[in-house]
Design an enzyme around this catalytic site. Structure first.
Site, PDB file in Angstrom:
ATOM      1  N   LYS A 167       0.841  -1.206   0.000  1.00  0.00           N
ATOM      2  CA  LYS A 167       0.000   0.000   0.000  1.00  0.00           C
ATOM      3  C   LYS A 167       0.876   1.257   0.000  1.00  0.00           C
ATOM      4  O   LYS A 167       0.599   2.213  -0.718  1.00  0.00           O
ATOM      5  CB  LYS A 167      -0.926   0.011   1.230  1.00  0.00           C
TER       6      LYS A 167
ATOM      7  N   GLN B  36      -5.469  -1.674   9.619  1.00  0.00           N
ATOM      8  CA  GLN B  36      -5.189  -2.964   8.985  1.00  0.00           C
ATOM      9  C   GLN B  36      -5.788  -4.098   9.815  1.00  0.00           C
ATOM     10  O   GLN B  36      -5.564  -4.170  11.023  1.00  0.00           O
ATOM     11  CB  GLN B  36      -3.668  -3.135   8.820  1.00  0.00           C
TER      12      GLN B  36
ATOM     13  N   ASP C 264     -11.830   2.456   3.776  1.00  0.00           N
ATOM     14  CA  ASP C 264     -12.137   1.029   3.646  1.00  0.00           C
ATOM     15  C   ASP C 264     -13.639   0.776   3.546  1.00  0.00           C
ATOM     16  O   ASP C 264     -14.051  -0.326   3.167  1.00  0.00           O
ATOM     17  CB  ASP C 264     -11.616   0.275   4.883  1.00  0.00           C
TER      18      ASP C 264
END
Ligand code: GUN
Length: 282
Positions: free
Chosen positions: A52, A96, A119
């Site tokens: 990422k 995460q 997200d």
């Protein structure tokens, strides 16, 4: 012989467009920013996060990873999220997953400001998605939909079967397919006779996390097959939820693993961060 849906190539093309959008923002003195919170030292998570970071740098997104040891308490993580919510240099915040045992992901995800939730895991954004009210879309499901569109797969009126009901992939993908007017069946670990469902699917999304779960005889001839699984085999190679060798001769179009959905997830995260920067900064 199925047409190969090349996620790596589509993601590269998307990144070019995102680079141009970033350059447009830079001309206005704006650098989109993504903050990543990484707790513990799970190897797969560390690899995801490194990828990422690299992808962000390649399009011009500023990124910083906040690392915490596995034994960190909830209070410290909440304080970090509060600080990032208030920090104007970050447009997106990504926690995460999975978190180490003992930490509550739901409580932390709910604490992220919905407008920075790149997200799409905040209950407000997930609720909007379920109601068809827009909001932020989880990155892997968004990547699957983009691959179907780019491969020219018709969705409206088609039978779509999703295997797996996770919050990250299965559930939101089923909602997106429904919003695109497919007739959707959501299968999971308790589904009886999985093959009876999958054989009816014009569009089959495999997101169970089980290597080789879907074989060729479970696929309707000509179906579009999107393999979300990334399973590491004992010999270190990566393998999807679909047995490629038997599926490929039957399917009409299919994604490989690696090089299918994986690169798209990160491309969609970059897009979500740039979207958030444009929304937040006008
Ligand atoms: N872990 C594996 N995939 C993802 C993802 O898309 N987002 C987050 N936050 N964690 C993940």
């Amino acid at each position: 012989m199925a047409r190969l849906i090349d996620g790596k190539a589509v993601a590269a093309e998307l990144r070019e467009g995102l680079k141009a959008r970033c350059a447009g923002l830079a001309a206005r003195g704006i650098t989109p920013g993504l903050a990543v919170i990484l707790v513990g030292d799970d190897l797969a998570s560390r690899i995801y996060v490194r990828n990422k970071e690299r992808a962000c740098a390649s399009v011009g997104i500023h990124t910083r990873t906040f690392r915490f040891p596995a034994e960190t308490e909830m209070g410290a993580l909440k304080a970090q999220i509060d600080a990032l919510n208030a920090d104007d240099s970050f447009d997106g915040i990504l926690l995460q997953l999975p978190l180490p045992q003992g930490l509550c992901a739901d409580e932390l995800l709910e604490r992220i400001a919905p407008e920075k939730d790149v997200d799409g895991f905040h209950p407000l954004n997930f609720g909007k998605l379920a109601l068809g009210l827009g909001g932020k879309t989880p990155c892997t499901p968004a990547g699957c939909m983009e691959l179907l569109r780019r491969a020219g797969v018709e969705i409206a009126g088609k039978e779509a079967v999703v295997i797996g009901r996770s919050r990250l992939v299965g559930k939101p993908t089923a909602l997106l397919l429904q919003a695109a007017d497919a007739t959707v069946t959501l299968c999971h670990s308790h589904t009886r006779d999985l093959a009876a469902h999958t054989r009816r699917a014009d569009i089959l999304i495999a997101a169970a996390g089980k290597a080789g779960l879907v074989t060729g005889e479970m696929i309707k001839p000509g179906a579009a097959v999107i393999d979300v699984g990334i399973n590491r085999m004992p010999d270190g190679t990566l393998c999807g939820d679909v047995e490629f060798s038997s599926a490929e001769p039957v399917a009409g179009a299919i994604t490989p693993v690696p090089g299918g959905v994986g690169p798209m997830t990160i491309a969609m995260l970059l897009k979500a961060t740039i979207d958030a920067a444009e929304e937040r900064r006008g």
